[in-house]
Design a protein around this motif. Structure first.
Motif, PDB file in Angstrom:
ATOM      1  N   SER A 107       0.884  -1.154  -0.010  1.00  0.00           N
ATOM      2  CA  SER A 107       0.189   0.136  -0.059  1.00  0.00           C
ATOM      3  C   SER A 107       0.960   1.184  -0.061  1.00  0.00           C
ATOM      4  O   SER A 107       2.121   1.256   0.248  1.00  0.00           O
ATOM      5  N   PHE A 108       0.338   2.280  -0.402  1.00  0.00           N
ATOM      6  CA  PHE A 108       1.218   3.717  -0.526  1.00  0.00           C
ATOM      7  C   PHE A 108       0.413   4.466   0.306  1.00  0.00           C
ATOM      8  O   PHE A 108       0.969   5.974   0.096  1.00  0.00           O
ATOM      9  N   SER A 109       0.084   4.304   1.236  1.00  0.00           N
ATOM     10  CA  SER A 109      -0.588   5.245   2.333  1.00  0.00           C
ATOM     11  C   SER A 109       0.582   6.037   3.169  1.00  0.00           C
ATOM     12  O   SER A 109       0.508   6.987   3.663  1.00  0.00           O
ATOM     13  N   PHE A 110       1.791   5.446   2.848  1.00  0.00           N
ATOM     14  CA  PHE A 110       2.940   6.338   3.599  1.00  0.00           C
ATOM     15  C   PHE A 110       3.315   7.525   2.627  1.00  0.00           C
ATOM     16  O   PHE A 110       3.685   8.423   3.112  1.00  0.00           O
ATOM     17  N   LEU A 111       2.793   7.787   1.409  1.00  0.00           N
ATOM     18  CA  LEU A 111       3.231   8.737   0.593  1.00  0.00           C
ATOM     19  C   LEU A 111       3.100  10.284   1.391  1.00  0.00           C
ATOM     20  O   LEU A 111       4.100  11.020   1.163  1.00  0.00           O
ATOM     21  N   PRO A 112       1.908  10.539   1.826  1.00  0.00           N
ATOM     22  CA  PRO A 112       1.811  11.749   2.455  1.00  0.00           C
ATOM     23  C   PRO A 112       2.988  12.044   3.706  1.00  0.00           C
ATOM     24  O   PRO A 112       3.486  13.207   3.650  1.00  0.00           O
ATOM     25  N   GLU A 113       3.535  11.180   4.035  1.00  0.00           N
ATOM     26  CA  GLU A 113       4.341  11.526   5.085  1.00  0.00           C
ATOM     27  C   GLU A 113       5.756  11.846   4.500  1.00  0.00           C
ATOM     28  O   GLU A 113       6.757  12.499   5.194  1.00  0.00           O
ATOM     29  N   LEU A 114       6.039  11.667   3.269  1.00  0.00           N
ATOM     30  CA  LEU A 114       6.982  12.087   2.682  1.00  0.00           C
ATOM     31  C   LEU A 114       7.251  13.395   2.930  1.00  0.00           C
ATOM     32  O   LEU A 114       8.626  14.091   3.122  1.00  0.00           O
ATOM     33  N   ALA A 115       6.343  14.316   3.151  1.00  0.00           N
ATOM     34  CA  ALA A 115       6.373  15.706   3.431  1.00  0.00           C
ATOM     35  C   ALA A 115       7.284  16.154   4.621  1.00  0.00           C
ATOM     36  O   ALA A 115       7.671  17.286   4.608  1.00  0.00           O
ATOM     37  N   LYS A 116       7.296  15.064   5.545  1.00  0.00           N
ATOM     38  CA  LYS A 116       7.957  15.400   6.712  1.00  0.00           C
ATOM     39  C   LYS A 116       9.417  15.435   6.554  1.00  0.00           C
ATOM     40  O   LYS A 116      10.313  15.899   7.190  1.00  0.00           O
ATOM     41  N   LEU A 117      10.129  15.015   5.434  1.00  0.00           N
ATOM     42  CA  LEU A 117      11.387  14.715   4.924  1.00  0.00           C
ATOM     43  C   LEU A 117      11.782  15.990   4.157  1.00  0.00           C
ATOM     44  O   LEU A 117      12.125  15.707   3.171  1.00  0.00           O
ATOM     45  N   THR A 118      11.846  17.060   5.056  1.00  0.00           N
ATOM     46  CA  THR A 118      11.974  18.441   4.128  1.00  0.00           C
ATOM     47  C   THR A 118      13.360  18.729   3.791  1.00  0.00           C
ATOM     48  O   THR A 118      13.779  19.310   3.078  1.00  0.00           O
ATOM     49  N   ASN A 119      14.308  17.703   4.374  1.00  0.00           N
ATOM     50  CA  ASN A 119      15.704  17.931   4.057  1.00  0.00           C
ATOM     51  C   ASN A 119      16.060  17.275   2.629  1.00  0.00           C
ATOM     52  O   ASN A 119      17.379  17.328   2.325  1.00  0.00           O
ATOM     53  N   LEU A 120      15.327  16.377   2.175  1.00  0.00           N
ATOM     54  CA  LEU A 120      15.481  15.425   0.883  1.00  0.00           C
ATOM     55  C   LEU A 120      15.982  16.398  -0.175  1.00  0.00           C
ATOM     56  O   LEU A 120      15.472  17.378  -0.601  1.00  0.00           O
ATOM     57  N   GLU A 121      17.062  15.970  -0.639  1.00  0.00           N
ATOM     58  CA  GLU A 121      17.813  16.616  -1.978  1.00  0.00           C
ATOM     59  C   GLU A 121      17.690  15.634  -3.199  1.00  0.00           C
ATOM     60  O   GLU A 121      17.322  15.924  -4.183  1.00  0.00           O
ATOM     61  N   ILE A 122      17.594  14.506  -2.643  1.00  0.00           N
ATOM     62  CA  ILE A 122      17.641  13.149  -3.846  1.00  0.00           C
ATOM     63  C   ILE A 122      16.590  12.070  -3.319  1.00  0.00           C
ATOM     64  O   ILE A 122      16.617  11.812  -2.211  1.00  0.00           O
ATOM     65  N   LEU A 123      15.415  11.947  -4.212  1.00  0.00           N
ATOM     66  CA  LEU A 123      14.417  10.831  -3.844  1.00  0.00           C
ATOM     67  C   LEU A 123      14.240  10.084  -5.032  1.00  0.00           C
ATOM     68  O   LEU A 123      13.984  10.431  -6.239  1.00  0.00           O
ATOM     69  N   ASP A 124      14.342   8.689  -4.725  1.00  0.00           N
ATOM     70  CA  ASP A 124      14.082   7.795  -5.910  1.00  0.00           C
ATOM     71  C   ASP A 124      12.958   6.874  -5.383  1.00  0.00           C
ATOM     72  O   ASP A 124      13.105   6.055  -4.598  1.00  0.00           O
ATOM     73  N   LEU A 125      11.828   7.187  -6.241  1.00  0.00           N
ATOM     74  CA  LEU A 125      10.784   6.181  -5.931  1.00  0.00           C
ATOM     75  C   LEU A 125      10.489   5.210  -7.214  1.00  0.00           C
ATOM     76  O   LEU A 125       9.156   5.111  -7.457  1.00  0.00           O
TER      77      LEU A 125
END
Ligand SMILES: *[C@@H]1O[C@H](CO)[C@@H](O)[C@H](O)[C@H]1NC(C)=O
Ligand SMILES: *[C@@H]1O[C@H](CO)[C@@H](O)[C@H](O)[C@H]1NC(C)=O
Ligand SMILES: *[C@@H]1O[C@H](CO)[C@@H](O)[C@H](O)[C@H]1NC(C)=O
Ligand SMILES: *[C@@H]1O[C@H](CO)[C@@H](O)[C@H](O)[C@H]1NC(C)=O
Ligand SMILES: *[C@@H]1O[C@H](CO)[C@@H](O)[C@H](O)[C@H]1NC(C)=O
Ligand SMILES: *[C@@H]1O[C@H](CO)[C@@H](O)[C@H](O)[C@H]1NC(C)=O
Ligand SMILES: *[C@@H]1O[C@H](CO)[C@@H](O)[C@H](O)[C@H]1NC(C)=O
Ligand SMILES: *[C@@H]1O[C@H](CO)[C@@H](O)[C@H](O)[C@H]1NC(C)=O
Ligand SMILES: *[C@@H]1O[C@H](CO)[C@@H](O)[C@H](O)[C@H]1NC(C)=O
Ligand SMILES: *[C@@H]1O[C@H](CO)[C@@H](O)[C@H](O)[C@H]1NC(C)=O
Length: 641
Positions: A127-145
């Motif tokens: 499931s992808f219910s975690f996707l909204p939580e990515l917003a907490k990782l505000t320091n992300l410079e590189i994201l590979d999904l």
């Protein structure tokens, strides 16, 4: 990507000093250590995935990374980087980590607030219910999904990640709008390839202020390039739009992309014929228009270095190419070119790589020495209608592919003068005479299959031989298999099938540690294939075909005992089949259907070579597991013992 931190495994020795050094923390240069909180979070994350399922069909590099995340004693955290000053987790590479089940919204992962790099690609969550939580990782410079089976729209949480530089969402099932991306002012690399996006490519996406590389291949994009005529300036340097349904009469709208260097518009699946006419395109260095039915073409881009026009239904040599002084690579394969190859092509000052394969060209304009004029190092003339002798090539040539033509006469001795290691494919022609021994000093790959060659194979292989592949099958070669082949320790593939070689079984081949395929089929080999004095072992062998010879004798039960590691690892109950007459069909796999050599760039890849031997021809024993890409399979064929 800059990696300012380093893996904890390299710094674990400092841990014991943690308490000691904390007293001196102001006076000492700070020592790297992982923060205890962070280890706790990582271990909690690990426990969220008690079951690790690696799917090597989907991703062969899968590895159970979290398994190495053990207690605080063993600080070997595969895929984790801690900041060298703060000890906080800043990078997490969980690509292909065999995580399965669900990554929940309350996962410990989202407590790693200092993450700058997060790679979750090639994991298959429920499931992808975690996707909204990515917003907490505000320091992300590189994201590979990428390659995670994401469906639906681009997660809107991405729009909060305003430090993002690189974002990879390729290989999913995404649809809909690009709007979560357009305010990401630092985004410089974006891949949306291989999704289900449809509609136009909006200017708002093309003009994201820092965007320099955009991949949008393999989607369902439609419309004309006119819609990409944007008012604001685009910073794009690379734009990949292959395998969509775009159409256009002109590349001109894109010429406003002032910095564009690489443009890939290949394989637009439209029924309308496409004419690409481009006006001044100053910065463009690489252009791929393959797979579009082009009827009118004129490109004036003075800096163009690479041009691909494969499968474009071109029937006349495009003369505008003459005016591309910096062109290094020209691919114009699978078209309808016929007659002579124009002389001017060989005088192009920068051209080093040329593919003319799969056309109907039959000759060369000018003298037989005309090709000498060029400084090509890569030339593909395969699958045309060329006749007569092979042109004399310059010593700079490293890769020569001329298979499936009607070249005749001797193999020219001039090929012995190449400056560098040589890859030579002259298969499926009418060459006659014997194989010049001098050729072998520089050869890495030789394919002379299906010619009319006679004489012996030269017995001159010395210790510095580079030879990896030798295929002289389907000729009229006589004599013995040269004993000096034992000097070619790099050899992986030997096919001397369908000749007139009269020799005993080459027990001495066991000295070749890298041998993967041996084909002696349909010759006049004779005598026993078992000898107690010559125990056989072939550590890498995949295929041996000795059928159609005059071998005699019997096989002991333990004949294969010292062979390929693959064979030895086969479960006991299956071993009993080995060495008996029961003949199974080789399993048919997608790979085994591919013609060989499938991609010329891959000619040194044993897999293509070995599998090419298979389709329709090889019936033998197939033992072991069969995987799509890596096949621990051994074929052994010994008809008519
Ligand atoms: C620490 O982890 C590594 C990697 O998983 C493993 O090879 C090693 O045996 C472990 N050492 C101890 C003492 O557990
Ligand atoms: C996270 O949420 C799931 C339900 O979505 C729940 O079963 C689980 O106990 C929660 N875990 C934690 C650590 O709160
Ligand atoms: C982007 O930024 C503009 C202005 O700052 C704002 O009006 C708009 O809502 C933002 N769009 C998204 C998708 O966040
Ligand atoms: C081309 O488009 C047609 C429908 O228009 C589709 O059926 C076909 O699969 C497409 N081919 C490729 C290679 O995408
Ligand atoms: C040309 O066509 C052949 C046969 O269809 C195909 O195998 C090959 O990959 C094509 N090559 C290029 C460069 O398009
Ligand atoms: C080689 O090229 C030059 C021009 O660059 C030309 O004058 C000469 O005739 C060419 N030689 C051959 C053998 O075609
Ligand atoms: C050989 O060339 C012919 C004509 O150019 C082509 O139709 C055929 O597919 C080629 N064969 C292979 C194996 O590439
Ligand atoms: C091979 O050479 C013989 C004569 O040496 C000739 O009769 C035959 O036609 C040639 N075969 C091919 C396929 O060129
Ligand atoms: C292998 O090569 C060396 C020279 O490098 C040569 O002296 C020797 O005879 C060769 N071995 C065989 C079996 O021919
Ligand atoms: C297997 O290897 C051992 C050790 O080299 C040897 O003694 C034995 O004869 C070999 N067996 C066969 C069947 O070749």
């Amino acid at each position: 990507m800059a990696k300012p931190c380093f893996p904890v495994s390299t710094i674990s020795s400092f841990l014991c000093c943690l308490f000691v050094s904390s007293f001196f923390v102001n006076s000492l240069v700070s020592l790297p250590f992982p923060h205890p909180d962070q280890i706790e979070i990582l271990l909690a994350f690990k426990n969220e995935f008690p079951i690790l399922k690696c799917d090597i069909r989907k991703w062969s590099d899968s590895r159970q990374k979290t398994k190495s995340w053990t207690s605080k004693v063993n600080k070997s955290f595969d895929g984790v980087w801690f900041d060298s000053e703060t000890g906080l987790v800043t990078e997490l590479d969980l690509s292909g980590a065999c995580l399965s089940g669900s990554l929940s919204a309350n996962s410990s992962l989202f407590r790693l607030h200092h993450l700058r790099y997060l790679d979750l690609s090639y994991n298959y969550f429920d499931s992808f219910s975690f996707l909204p939580e990515l917003a907490k990782l505000t320091n992300l410079e590189i994201l590979d999904l990428s390659h995670m089976g994401l469906a639906g729209e681009i997660p809107s949480s991405v729009s909060s990640l305003n430090r993002l530089r690189d974002l990879d969402l390729s290989g999913n099932e995404l649809i809909g709008s690009f709007s979560p991306l357009i305010n990401l002012s630092r985004l410089s690399y974006l891949s949306l390839s291989n999704n289900h996006f449809s509609g136009n490519v909006p200017c708002s996406l093309l003009t994201i202020p820092s965007l320099s590389i955009l991949y949008m291949s393999q989607n369902h994009l439609i419309g004309t390039l006119e819609t990409m005529n944007c008012y604001s300036r685009s910073m794009l340097e690379s734009l990949y739009l292959s395998n969509n349904r775009l159409s256009s009469g002109s590349l001109e709208p894109l010429s406003k992309f002032f910095y564009l260097k690489d443009l890939d518009l290949s394989f637009q699946n439209t029924t309308d014929p496409v004419n690409f006419v481009s006006l001044g395109f100053k910065s463009l260095e690489s252009l791929d228009l393959s797979g579009n039915a082009i009827s009118r073409l004129n490109i004036r881009s003075p800096n163009l270095k690479e041009l691909a026009l494969n499968e474009c239904s071109i029937n006349e040599f495009p003369t505008f190419i003459k005016n591309l002084p910096k062109l290094k690579t020209l691919r114009i394969a699978n078209n309808s070119l016929k007659g002579e190859v124009p002389k001017w092509l060989w005088s192009m000052p920068s051209l080093i790589q040329l593919s003319l394969s799969h056309n109907s060209l039959d000759s060369f304009e000018g003298s037989p020495k005309v090709v000498l004029n060029s400084s090509l190092y890569w030339l593909d003339l395969s699958s045309n209608a060329f006749r007569g002798s092979l042109p004399i090539v310059s010593p700079t040539l490293n890769y020569m592919f001329a298979s499936n033509n009607s070249f005749s006469g001797d193999i020219p001795l001039s090929l012995c003068n190449q400056n560098n290691k040589l890859v030579l494919d002259l298969s499926q022609n009418h060459f006659s005479g014997s194989i010049p021994g001098c050729l072998f000093t520089s050869l890495v790959y030789l394919n002379l299959r299906n010619n009319n060659l006679t004489g012996n194979l030269p017995n001159i292989f010395d210790k510095i031989s580079y030879l990896i592949t030798l295929d002289v099958s389907h000729n009229q070669i006589t004599g013995k298999l040269p004993r000096s082949l034992t000097n070619c320790t790099n050899l992986e593939f030997v096919n001397v099938g369908s000749n007139r070689i009269a020799d005993s079984f080459p027990f001495w081949l066991k000295d070749l540690p890298n041998l993967q395929v041996i084909v002696l089929q349909s010759n006049m080999f004779h005598g026993p294939i078992y000898s107690p004095q010559h125990p056989l072992s072939f550590p890498q062998l995949r295929i041996m075909d000795i059928s159609g010879n005059k071998f005699t004798g019997s096989l002991p039960h333990d004949y294969f005992i010292n062979w390929s590691k693959l064979l030895i690892s086969i479960p006991q109950e299956k071993r009993e089949y080995v060495g008996y007459d029961s003949i199974d069909k080789v399993p048919s796999t997608p790979e085994a259907q591919e013609p060989w050599p499938q991609k010329q760039e891959q000619v040194l890849n044993w897999k293509a070579a070995a599998m090419g031997y298979g389709p329709g021809v090889l019936f033998g024993l197939a033992i072991g597991q069969v995987f799509y890409s890596y096949k621990p399979v051994l074929f052994f064929k010994l008809f008519r013992l």
